[in-house]
Design an enzyme around this catalytic site. Sequence first.
Site, PDB file in Angstrom:
ATOM      1  N   LYS A  93       0.577  -1.301   0.200  1.00  0.00           N
ATOM      2  CA  LYS A  93      -0.091  -0.112   0.097  1.00  0.00           C
ATOM      3  C   LYS A  93       0.764   1.195   0.103  1.00  0.00           C
ATOM      4  O   LYS A  93       1.871   1.184   0.789  1.00  0.00           O
ATOM      5  CB  LYS A  93      -0.970  -0.068   1.221  1.00  0.00           C
ATOM      6  CG  LYS A  93      -1.850   1.038   1.263  1.00  0.00           C
ATOM      7  CD  LYS A  93      -3.025   0.943   0.476  1.00  0.00           C
ATOM      8  CE  LYS A  93      -3.782   2.167   0.194  1.00  0.00           C
ATOM      9  NZ  LYS A  93      -3.322   2.792  -1.011  1.00  0.00           N
ATOM     10  N   GLN A 114       7.501   3.826   3.661  1.00  0.00           N
ATOM     11  CA  GLN A 114       5.871   3.446   3.801  1.00  0.00           C
ATOM     12  C   GLN A 114       5.718   2.167   4.765  1.00  0.00           C
ATOM     13  O   GLN A 114       4.538   2.178   5.284  1.00  0.00           O
ATOM     14  CB  GLN A 114       5.354   3.253   2.311  1.00  0.00           C
ATOM     15  CG  GLN A 114       4.001   3.175   2.316  1.00  0.00           C
ATOM     16  CD  GLN A 114       3.434   4.738   2.002  1.00  0.00           C
ATOM     17  OE1 GLN A 114       3.637   5.499   1.534  1.00  0.00           O
ATOM     18  NE2 GLN A 114       2.136   4.923   2.690  1.00  0.00           N
ATOM     19  N   LYS A 117       5.673   3.604   8.197  1.00  0.00           N
ATOM     20  CA  LYS A 117       4.432   4.371   8.307  1.00  0.00           C
ATOM     21  C   LYS A 117       3.252   3.555   8.464  1.00  0.00           C
ATOM     22  O   LYS A 117       2.360   3.734   9.464  1.00  0.00           O
ATOM     23  CB  LYS A 117       4.573   5.319   7.113  1.00  0.00           C
ATOM     24  CG  LYS A 117       3.316   6.299   7.189  1.00  0.00           C
ATOM     25  CD  LYS A 117       3.005   6.919   5.996  1.00  0.00           C
ATOM     26  CE  LYS A 117       4.277   7.591   5.443  1.00  0.00           C
ATOM     27  NZ  LYS A 117       3.829   8.468   4.042  1.00  0.00           N
ATOM     28  N   LYS A 129       5.368   1.531  -3.195  1.00  0.00           N
ATOM     29  CA  LYS A 129       5.293   3.141  -3.554  1.00  0.00           C
ATOM     30  C   LYS A 129       5.417   3.029  -5.206  1.00  0.00           C
ATOM     31  O   LYS A 129       6.174   1.956  -5.710  1.00  0.00           O
ATOM     32  CB  LYS A 129       6.462   3.840  -3.209  1.00  0.00           C
ATOM     33  CG  LYS A 129       5.978   5.182  -3.003  1.00  0.00           C
ATOM     34  CD  LYS A 129       5.284   6.112  -1.932  1.00  0.00           C
ATOM     35  CE  LYS A 129       4.777   7.427  -2.422  1.00  0.00           C
ATOM     36  NZ  LYS A 129       4.061   7.771  -1.202  1.00  0.00           N
ATOM     37  N   GLY A 168      -2.507   8.121  -4.175  1.00  0.00           N
ATOM     38  CA  GLY A 168      -1.970   9.448  -4.818  1.00  0.00           C
ATOM     39  C   GLY A 168      -0.796   9.927  -4.216  1.00  0.00           C
ATOM     40  O   GLY A 168      -0.323   9.330  -3.178  1.00  0.00           O
ATOM     41  N   ASP A 169       0.169  10.667  -4.740  1.00  0.00           N
ATOM     42  CA  ASP A 169       1.342  11.372  -4.190  1.00  0.00           C
ATOM     43  C   ASP A 169       1.312  12.668  -4.848  1.00  0.00           C
ATOM     44  O   ASP A 169       0.528  12.988  -5.689  1.00  0.00           O
ATOM     45  CB  ASP A 169       2.474  10.398  -4.171  1.00  0.00           C
ATOM     46  CG  ASP A 169       3.500  10.924  -3.097  1.00  0.00           C
ATOM     47  OD1 ASP A 169       3.407  10.595  -2.048  1.00  0.00           O
ATOM     48  OD2 ASP A 169       4.510  11.497  -3.737  1.00  0.00           O
ATOM     49  N   THR A 212      -4.375  13.511   5.009  1.00  0.00           N
ATOM     50  CA  THR A 212      -2.884  13.904   5.336  1.00  0.00           C
ATOM     51  C   THR A 212      -2.798  15.281   5.941  1.00  0.00           C
ATOM     52  O   THR A 212      -1.893  14.947   7.185  1.00  0.00           O
ATOM     53  CB  THR A 212      -1.965  13.820   4.342  1.00  0.00           C
ATOM     54  OG1 THR A 212      -2.407  12.737   3.287  1.00  0.00           O
ATOM     55  CG2 THR A 212      -0.429  13.586   4.540  1.00  0.00           C
ATOM     56  N   ASN A 244      -2.166  18.976  -2.077  1.00  0.00           N
ATOM     57  CA  ASN A 244      -2.925  18.360  -1.050  1.00  0.00           C
ATOM     58  C   ASN A 244      -2.587  18.398   0.413  1.00  0.00           C
ATOM     59  O   ASN A 244      -3.406  18.977   1.059  1.00  0.00           O
ATOM     60  CB  ASN A 244      -3.175  17.150  -1.639  1.00  0.00           C
ATOM     61  CG  ASN A 244      -3.998  16.192  -0.805  1.00  0.00           C
ATOM     62  OD1 ASN A 244      -3.409  15.508   0.219  1.00  0.00           O
ATOM     63  ND2 ASN A 244      -5.388  16.359  -0.938  1.00  0.00           N
ATOM     64  N   SER A 381      -6.892   5.944   3.888  1.00  0.00           N
ATOM     65  CA  SER A 381      -6.864   5.040   2.542  1.00  0.00           C
ATOM     66  C   SER A 381      -7.182   3.537   2.804  1.00  0.00           C
ATOM     67  O   SER A 381      -7.953   2.759   2.567  1.00  0.00           O
ATOM     68  CB  SER A 381      -5.423   5.042   1.693  1.00  0.00           C
ATOM     69  OG  SER A 381      -5.326   5.843   0.990  1.00  0.00           O
TER      70      SER A 381
END
Length: 447
Positions: A93, A114, A117, A129, A168-169, A212, A244, A381
Amino acid sequence: MKELNNPYLVKVYSDVQKRNQGKEFLQAVFEVLQSIEPIIHKHPEFEQHGIVERIVEPERLIHFQVPWVDDNGKTRVNRGYRVQFNSALGPYKGGLRFHPTVNESVVSFLGFEQVFKNALTNLPMGGGKGGSDFDPKEKSDGEIKRFCQSFISELYRHIGQFTDVPAGDIGVGSREIGYMYGYYKKIKNEFTGVLTGKNVNNSGSLVRTEATGYGVVYITEEMLSKVKNDNFKGKRVSISGSGNVAIYTAEKVKELGGIVVTVSDSSGYVYDENGIDIAILKQIKEVERKRLTEYAKLVPTSTYHDNSNGVWDIACDIAFPSATQNEIDLKDAEKLVKNGVTVVAEGSNMSTTPDAVEYFIKNGVLFLPGKAANAGGVAVSGLEMSQNSLRLSWSFEEVDNHLKEIMINIFKTIDETAKKYGLEGNYVDGANIAGFLKVASAMIWQG
Ligand code: NDP
Ligand code: 2IT
């Protein structure tokens, strides 16, 4: 800078250096190894099971060609990536980044971060990622759509609701997720939760857009309250970026009584001592997709400065770097401390260079690393995946409450972990150790 002394970690890091050239990935790995050094001798089972050498090596790294046709009918080619880093805790993820600086080192560092996290959220998600060196700037809507369709026409075979769930990123928001989702559905003939960040009318989750930024502010609020018995009221807040993460960090800070004095983009920054006008910022960035120079034209009390790094020259109490990696270096950290900063929380991933992190901590700045601070996005998410599985949509309030609870719990975890190992107040070590222990124990259990 500290050095590694434990022979096992020294050997693992030396192998990582031999296999990987990219500086971002090496930086992210070194930081985690440094953090776990004080605990590693207490766990001989990690070396026995090869846990550290496995955790620093992606389970799978895919790179692929992305050909697409521009508006002049010319075929252009970019490179796409997906790094499926670790699946001990759940399906891979993590987001997709479209930016010209994307390369194997950048997606690998992001995928590595990630893993830890996602572990801190306590939701069942592994880490991954991806992205492309495609530059979405100045592209027409048709070009973006054709690029996204080509990208997913290759990536689709590697992802799935139980396998790998991108989101997204940088450069990938609701529009891009929509084009990728639509094409995935067409190829696979199935409507499943294969991507998150979907439109709320198309099985997306409320609060994912805000998650976020709101999450960064919730965890900072918790830290302020627990450590200093303080809050956001009247605090001067500097934010970098105007995408964002920056927008929704600014919105929540304002709601809690703080004054956001800066936002930036890669060309420059805007300063307004009366506080940034969030509605105008959203209109320019989200609706019109224009540059910050337009903001300054519309808001006469603000000033525009054409050097984006200058954002750290401004005096503030709290700084939220929310643009990209290594955007605060030692010189920036020294300026921020000299000008009175007391709290820094990373909205962007690995916003701060290692010497700058060390400087902040030595100077008593409360420093929250991205792995903890910006985990709210991936947490919601995860909640989007839960809702998709249940075929249900939760209310804004319900998702927001879950988000708040998750962020408060992350602070508790990293704070208690730091204290347990004699590293009180070092939330970098607290986050790395807590995330590592969770993933390591799942890996050992799985054999
Ligand atoms: P956006 O694309 O929405 O916004 C990115 C912002 O950062 C823009 O203002 C952009 O300016 C600026 N920026 C990007 N690259 C650079 C650069 N090299 N130098 C200076 N400024 C730059 O992205 P997000 O807001 O989603 O992401 C921002 C950060 O937050 C990233 O580090 C991302 O990994 C992290 N993050 C994002 C999450 C999410 O859910 N979206 C979750 C957790 C972390 P310009 O328009 O000029 O390029
Ligand atoms: O860095 C990140 O955590 C993200 N870009 C969000 C990942 C996600 O899967 O929502």
